[in-house]
Write a protein that holds these residues in place. Sequence first.
Motif, PDB file in Angstrom:
ATOM      1  N   PRO A   1      32.851  54.205  -9.530  1.00 35.87           N
ATOM      2  CA  PRO A   1      32.174  52.914  -9.363  1.00 35.87           C
ATOM      3  C   PRO A   1      30.711  53.012  -9.767  1.00 35.87           C
ATOM      4  O   PRO A   1      30.016  53.960  -9.388  1.00 35.87           O
ATOM      5  N   VAL A   2      30.247  52.036 -10.536  1.00 37.87           N
ATOM      6  CA  VAL A   2      28.873  52.011 -11.018  1.00 37.87           C
ATOM      7  C   VAL A   2      28.225  50.695 -10.606  1.00 37.87           C
ATOM      8  O   VAL A   2      28.770  49.615 -10.854  1.00 37.87           O
ATOM      9  N   LEU A   3      27.061  50.797  -9.952  1.00 40.82           N
ATOM     10  CA  LEU A   3      26.333  49.607  -9.500  1.00 40.82           C
ATOM     11  C   LEU A   3      25.570  48.956 -10.653  1.00 40.82           C
ATOM     12  O   LEU A   3      24.850  49.627 -11.385  1.00 40.82           O
ATOM     13  N   LYS A   4      25.727  47.658 -10.781  1.00 40.09           N
ATOM     14  CA  LYS A   4      24.971  46.888 -11.757  1.00 40.09           C
ATOM     15  C   LYS A   4      24.066  45.922 -10.994  1.00 40.09           C
ATOM     16  O   LYS A   4      24.536  45.122 -10.185  1.00 40.09           O
ATOM     17  N   PHE A   5      22.759  46.015 -11.225  1.00 40.09           N
ATOM     18  CA  PHE A   5      21.780  45.203 -10.509  1.00 40.09           C
ATOM     19  C   PHE A   5      21.196  44.128 -11.430  1.00 40.09           C
ATOM     20  O   PHE A   5      20.912  44.394 -12.599  1.00 40.09           O
ATOM     21  N   THR A   6      21.017  42.929 -10.873  1.00 41.12           N
ATOM     22  CA  THR A   6      20.295  41.860 -11.557  1.00 41.12           C
ATOM     23  C   THR A   6      19.094  41.487 -10.705  1.00 41.12           C
ATOM     24  O   THR A   6      19.243  40.982  -9.582  1.00 41.12           O
ATOM     25  N   ARG A   7      17.894  41.764 -11.199  1.00 40.57           N
ATOM     26  CA  ARG A   7      16.675  41.556 -10.414  1.00 40.57           C
ATOM     27  C   ARG A   7      16.356  40.069 -10.275  1.00 40.57           C
ATOM     28  O   ARG A   7      16.485  39.294 -11.208  1.00 40.57           O
ATOM     29  N   ARG A   8      15.906  39.684  -9.079  1.00 40.00           N
ATOM     30  CA  ARG A   8      15.398  38.333  -8.826  1.00 40.00           C
ATOM     31  C   ARG A   8      13.904  38.387  -8.506  1.00 40.00           C
ATOM     32  O   ARG A   8      13.124  37.595  -9.021  1.00 40.00           O
TER      33      ARG A   8
ATOM     34  N   ILE B   1      15.428  47.945  -9.550  1.00 38.39           N
ATOM     35  CA  ILE B   1      15.908  48.796  -8.472  1.00 38.39           C
ATOM     36  C   ILE B   1      15.714  50.269  -8.814  1.00 38.39           C
ATOM     37  O   ILE B   1      15.449  51.093  -7.929  1.00 38.39           O
ATOM     38  N   GLU B   2      15.830  50.619 -10.091  1.00 40.30           N
ATOM     39  CA  GLU B   2      15.644  52.017 -10.490  1.00 40.30           C
ATOM     40  C   GLU B   2      14.227  52.494 -10.174  1.00 40.30           C
ATOM     41  O   GLU B   2      14.014  53.580  -9.638  1.00 40.30           O
ATOM     42  N   ARG B   3      13.230  51.665 -10.516  1.00 36.94           N
ATOM     43  CA  ARG B   3      11.837  52.042 -10.239  1.00 36.94           C
ATOM     44  C   ARG B   3      11.556  51.997  -8.743  1.00 36.94           C
ATOM     45  O   ARG B   3      10.785  52.801  -8.226  1.00 36.94           O
ATOM     46  N   PHE B   4      12.174  51.046  -8.050  1.00 32.88           N
ATOM     47  CA  PHE B   4      12.024  50.948  -6.599  1.00 32.88           C
ATOM     48  C   PHE B   4      12.519  52.230  -5.924  1.00 32.88           C
ATOM     49  O   PHE B   4      11.900  52.729  -4.980  1.00 32.88           O
ATOM     50  N   LEU B   5      13.619  52.782  -6.411  1.00 30.88           N
ATOM     51  CA  LEU B   5      14.193  53.977  -5.805  1.00 30.88           C
ATOM     52  C   LEU B   5      13.511  55.254  -6.279  1.00 30.88           C
ATOM     53  O   LEU B   5      13.242  56.158  -5.480  1.00 30.88           O
ATOM     54  N   TRP B   6      13.236  55.351  -7.585  1.00 28.94           N
ATOM     55  CA  TRP B   6      12.836  56.637  -8.165  1.00 28.94           C
ATOM     56  C   TRP B   6      11.415  56.684  -8.709  1.00 28.94           C
ATOM     57  O   TRP B   6      10.959  57.732  -9.168  1.00 28.94           O
TER      58      TRP B   6
ATOM     59  N   ASN C   1      10.186  48.907   1.139  1.00 29.48           N
ATOM     60  CA  ASN C   1       9.517  50.192   1.317  1.00 29.48           C
ATOM     61  C   ASN C   1       8.052  49.899   1.636  1.00 29.48           C
ATOM     62  O   ASN C   1       7.248  49.647   0.737  1.00 29.48           O
ATOM     63  N   GLY C   2       7.727  49.896   2.929  1.00 34.42           N
ATOM     64  CA  GLY C   2       6.384  49.483   3.329  1.00 34.42           C
ATOM     65  C   GLY C   2       6.189  48.006   3.028  1.00 34.42           C
ATOM     66  O   GLY C   2       6.957  47.159   3.469  1.00 34.42           O
ATOM     67  N   THR C   3       5.169  47.697   2.236  1.00 37.41           N
ATOM     68  CA  THR C   3       4.914  46.298   1.866  1.00 37.41           C
ATOM     69  C   THR C   3       5.640  45.904   0.584  1.00 37.41           C
ATOM     70  O   THR C   3       5.618  44.736   0.197  1.00 37.41           O
ATOM     71  N   LEU C   4       6.290  46.850  -0.046  1.00 33.89           N
ATOM     72  CA  LEU C   4       6.983  46.577  -1.314  1.00 33.89           C
ATOM     73  C   LEU C   4       8.386  46.052  -1.039  1.00 33.89           C
ATOM     74  O   LEU C   4       9.159  46.664  -0.288  1.00 33.89           O
ATOM     75  N   GLU C   5       8.724  44.921  -1.640  1.00 28.89           N
ATOM     76  CA  GLU C   5      10.045  44.321  -1.448  1.00 28.89           C
ATOM     77  C   GLU C   5      10.677  43.990  -2.792  1.00 28.89           C
ATOM     78  O   GLU C   5       9.975  43.610  -3.737  1.00 28.89           O
ATOM     79  N   VAL C   6      11.987  44.132  -2.853  1.00 27.10           N
ATOM     80  CA  VAL C   6      12.750  43.768  -4.053  1.00 27.10           C
ATOM     81  C   VAL C   6      13.974  42.981  -3.615  1.00 27.10           C
ATOM     82  O   VAL C   6      14.438  43.093  -2.476  1.00 27.10           O
ATOM     83  N   GLU C   7      14.494  42.189  -4.524  1.00 25.66           N
ATOM     84  CA  GLU C   7      15.670  41.378  -4.206  1.00 25.66           C
ATOM     85  C   GLU C   7      16.410  41.054  -5.496  1.00 25.66           C
ATOM     86  O   GLU C   7      15.810  40.938  -6.570  1.00 25.66           O
ATOM     87  N   GLY C   8      17.727  40.879  -5.370  1.00 24.27           N
ATOM     88  CA  GLY C   8      18.519  40.521  -6.544  1.00 24.27           C
ATOM     89  C   GLY C   8      19.998  40.458  -6.221  1.00 24.27           C
ATOM     90  O   GLY C   8      20.401  40.368  -5.060  1.00 24.27           O
ATOM     91  N   ASP C   9      20.807  40.499  -7.250  1.00 26.17           N
ATOM     92  CA  ASP C   9      22.259  40.455  -7.123  1.00 26.17           C
ATOM     93  C   ASP C   9      22.846  41.782  -7.596  1.00 26.17           C
ATOM     94  O   ASP C   9      22.208  42.523  -8.350  1.00 26.17           O
TER      95      ASP C   9
ATOM     96  N   TYR D   1      26.935  38.214  -4.253  1.00 25.70           N
ATOM     97  CA  TYR D   1      26.667  39.533  -3.689  1.00 25.70           C
ATOM     98  C   TYR D   1      25.211  39.888  -4.008  1.00 25.70           C
ATOM     99  O   TYR D   1      24.835  39.975  -5.175  1.00 25.70           O
ATOM    100  N   GLY D   2      24.406  40.073  -2.958  1.00 26.61           N
ATOM    101  CA  GLY D   2      22.984  40.314  -3.178  1.00 26.61           C
ATOM    102  C   GLY D   2      22.495  41.569  -2.490  1.00 26.61           C
ATOM    103  O   GLY D   2      23.197  42.186  -1.683  1.00 26.61           O
ATOM    104  N   TYR D   3      21.287  41.959  -2.838  1.00 25.03           N
ATOM    105  CA  TYR D   3      20.646  43.114  -2.205  1.00 25.03           C
ATOM    106  C   TYR D   3      19.185  42.789  -1.912  1.00 25.03           C
ATOM    107  O   TYR D   3      18.560  41.961  -2.580  1.00 25.03           O
ATOM    108  N   LYS D   4      18.651  43.446  -0.876  1.00 20.41           N
ATOM    109  CA  LYS D   4      17.237  43.372  -0.540  1.00 20.41           C
ATOM    110  C   LYS D   4      16.752  44.786  -0.238  1.00 20.41           C
ATOM    111  O   LYS D   4      17.400  45.516   0.508  1.00 20.41           O
ATOM    112  N   GLY D   5      15.627  45.146  -0.807  1.00 21.85           N
ATOM    113  CA  GLY D   5      15.062  46.459  -0.555  1.00 21.85           C
ATOM    114  C   GLY D   5      13.647  46.341  -0.028  1.00 21.85           C
ATOM    115  O   GLY D   5      12.906  45.421  -0.395  1.00 21.85           O
TER     116      GLY D   5
END
Length: 215
Positions: A134-141, A146-151, A112-120, A106-110
């Motif tokens: 339910p609480v999301l747990k992110f593992t950065r790749r 993800i917290e800094r990417f969002l906030w 915002n403009g030229t900024l990209e993040v990815e992980g599980d 299970y992965g995610y991609k974010g």
Amino acid sequence: MRQITILCVVFLIFYSCSISETVHTTQKTQTERKNLLKSYGEIRRQQDKRTHEFTVQDQLIGKWKLVSLTYEEGDDLEPKLAIQVSLAASTRQHLTLEFFREYARYGYKGRNGTLEVEGDYKIDSLLYGEKLYPVLKFTRREGETIERFLWGEAAKREESDAPFSRSLIPGVSVTFSQDESGEELLQLIRYGRMELHPEGWVRTGDIRCTFRKLK
């Protein structure tokens, strides 16, 4: 007469032992039954918890666009945090977050403009009273967390001076809803804390990201 008395005594002793053994057996059976029911209940709760987590994990799959990033005040005002959230919102008008499943991953991609993040990602759930959160747990790749990417800077919550502080729900909480037109909405929430001040308990504010599903 003496023989009859002896027989009566022997009978009473035997009868008392039988009753004692029966009571002991009954108590043991009841204890074992209670333990089995307790174990069954715990297994059932764990199964319900895992089913809930997998359901939310799958429900996240898709591409989501950020529509609002807001700070909600608590009992304790945090003007600096409110400013940080406002600044982050002004630079995230085109932010998207995509959740996907790739075989067992299970992965995610974010973006915002030229900024990209990815992980599980995965879902853990916390039981408060009768409700599962339910609480999301992110593992950065790749990219930043993800917290800094969002906030942005609001992700770095400053240490409190309160003598005692605890998180209401640690991590990033997940909720789903629909707007008036029936479109799916996703909220990622970082809840505040409960802090003990000289005047009593106070609650700090929440940060909420609201997304609309694109596909």
